[in-house]
Design a protein around this motif. Structure first.
Motif, PDB file in Angstrom:
ATOM      1  N   SER A 187      82.960  17.123  16.842  1.00 47.16           N
ATOM      2  CA  SER A 187      82.825  16.281  15.662  1.00 47.16           C
ATOM      3  C   SER A 187      81.390  15.814  15.469  1.00 47.16           C
ATOM      4  N   GLY A 191      78.811  17.029  12.467  1.00 49.25           N
ATOM      5  CA  GLY A 191      78.150  16.084  11.587  1.00 49.25           C
ATOM      6  C   GLY A 191      76.648  16.281  11.536  1.00 49.25           C
ATOM      7  N   ARG A 201      81.355  14.597   6.057  1.00 48.09           N
ATOM      8  CA  ARG A 201      80.466  14.959   7.169  1.00 48.09           C
ATOM      9  C   ARG A 201      81.072  14.538   8.501  1.00 48.09           C
ATOM     10  N   TYR A 202      81.628  13.352   8.532  1.00 49.24           N
ATOM     11  CA  TYR A 202      82.375  12.877   9.707  1.00 49.24           C
ATOM     12  C   TYR A 202      83.805  12.630   9.257  1.00 49.24           C
ATOM     13  N   PRO A 205      86.658   7.662  10.360  1.00 49.53           N
ATOM     14  CA  PRO A 205      85.770   6.494  10.212  1.00 49.53           C
ATOM     15  C   PRO A 205      85.207   5.990  11.531  1.00 49.53           C
ATOM     16  N   ASP A 208      81.990   7.937  12.484  1.00 49.54           N
ATOM     17  CA  ASP A 208      81.000   8.061  11.417  1.00 49.54           C
ATOM     18  C   ASP A 208      79.649   7.529  11.909  1.00 49.54           C
ATOM     19  N   ASP A 210      76.734   8.032  10.488  1.00 48.14           N
ATOM     20  CA  ASP A 210      75.915   7.538   9.368  1.00 48.14           C
ATOM     21  C   ASP A 210      76.156   6.058   9.108  1.00 48.14           C
ATOM     22  N   GLN A 211      77.380   5.621   9.282  1.00 53.90           N
ATOM     23  CA  GLN A 211      77.718   4.237   8.972  1.00 53.90           C
ATOM     24  C   GLN A 211      77.495   3.301  10.146  1.00 53.90           C
TER      25      GLN A 211
END
Length: 256
Positions: A187, A191, A201-202, A205, A208, A210-211
């Motif tokens: 995963s 990403g 992308r991911y 949650p 993730d 990016d977040q």
């Protein structure tokens, strides 16, 4: 002429130690007649069919390359293959699959189901889905229900009612976590290979980057990994504590 046989024969000295018995070359099938289990074969074939239909619909309704990246899809593909092979062996009275294979498959689909219902579909969870992913409709809703509810429950019922207990071991619990660990690496690498801002992308949650960044994502992964290990240990403990639905329901035990 031969010498007369003496009347008093002295006792021979005892052989020290217990004599070792040689293993019997007779196979178990020559002693116990193999029994066909058509009911178990039919149930497992039905489970395999449900998992295959759910995966097929998910691939047809969305992006196949993205759908194949979900843990629930991968675990249901494994479940379909294992149940189909188990159905064949039950029908032909062949030797059942190893307990480690069935235990790992059951664990993975249960992980997918619990993750979905407790984290993704739960509005109180900080990782709950939003939009269409949170409230699917039509065929998508049927697919979600099949892959996250129907097939996991069916896999647990097969393990409880159609398999003998005591085949799982505690040392296998850590080995089963190699696949979730590999999925975590997959995963994160996936990403990184996709462009920033790409849709999906991911896929989850709690993964993730990016977040939340790598520090929080790895912390989430550690907590989930510990939960998965506890679930695996619980599966092994229940396997040795549950009665045998096929024979001797009173015989239980726990082996490392």
């Amino acid at each position: 002429m031969t010498a007369p046989i003496p009347r008093d024969i002295p006792d021979l000295p005892a052989i020290p130690g217990r004599p070792a018995l040689k293993p019997s070359p007779v196979p178990a099938t020559a002693v116990v007649t193999p029994v066909r289990r058509p009911a178990a074969a039919a149930f497992r074939l039905l489970v395999a069919f449900a998992a295959a239909v759910g995966v097929t619909l998910e691939l047809l309704l969305g992006d196949p390359s993205r759908a194949l990246g979900y843990f629930a899809i991968q675990s249901n593909i494994l479940l379909a293959l294992v149940m189909a092979l188990s159905a064949r062996r039950a029908w032909t009275a062949d030797r059942p699959l190893p307990g480690a294979v069935l235990g790992a498959t059951t664990l993975y689909v249960v992980i997918a189901a619990l993750t979905y219902h407790l984290l993704l579909a739960n509005e109180a969870s900080p990782f709950s889905l939003t939009g269409e992913a949170a409230h699917p409709a039509g065929w998508q809703a049927l697919t979600h229900y099949t892959l996250h509810t129907v097939t996991p429950i069916a896999a647990v019922l097969d393990w409880l009612l159609l398999t003998p207990p005591g085949r799982l071991h505690l040392r296998q619990a850590s080995t089963w976590l190699l696949y979730p660990l590999a999925y975590l690496a997959f995963s994160l690498v996936r990403g990184e290979l996709l462009l920033p801002g790409s849709t999906g992308r991911y896929l989850y949650p709690f993964l993730d980057v990016d977040q939340d960044g790598y520090k929080k994502v790895l912390g989430n992964a550690l907590l989930l990994g510990l939960s998965f290990y506890a679930l695996a240990v619980l599966l092994v403990a229940l396997d040795h504590a549950r009665p045998n639905p096929l024979r001797h329901p009173w015989k239980t035990g726990f082996r490392l």
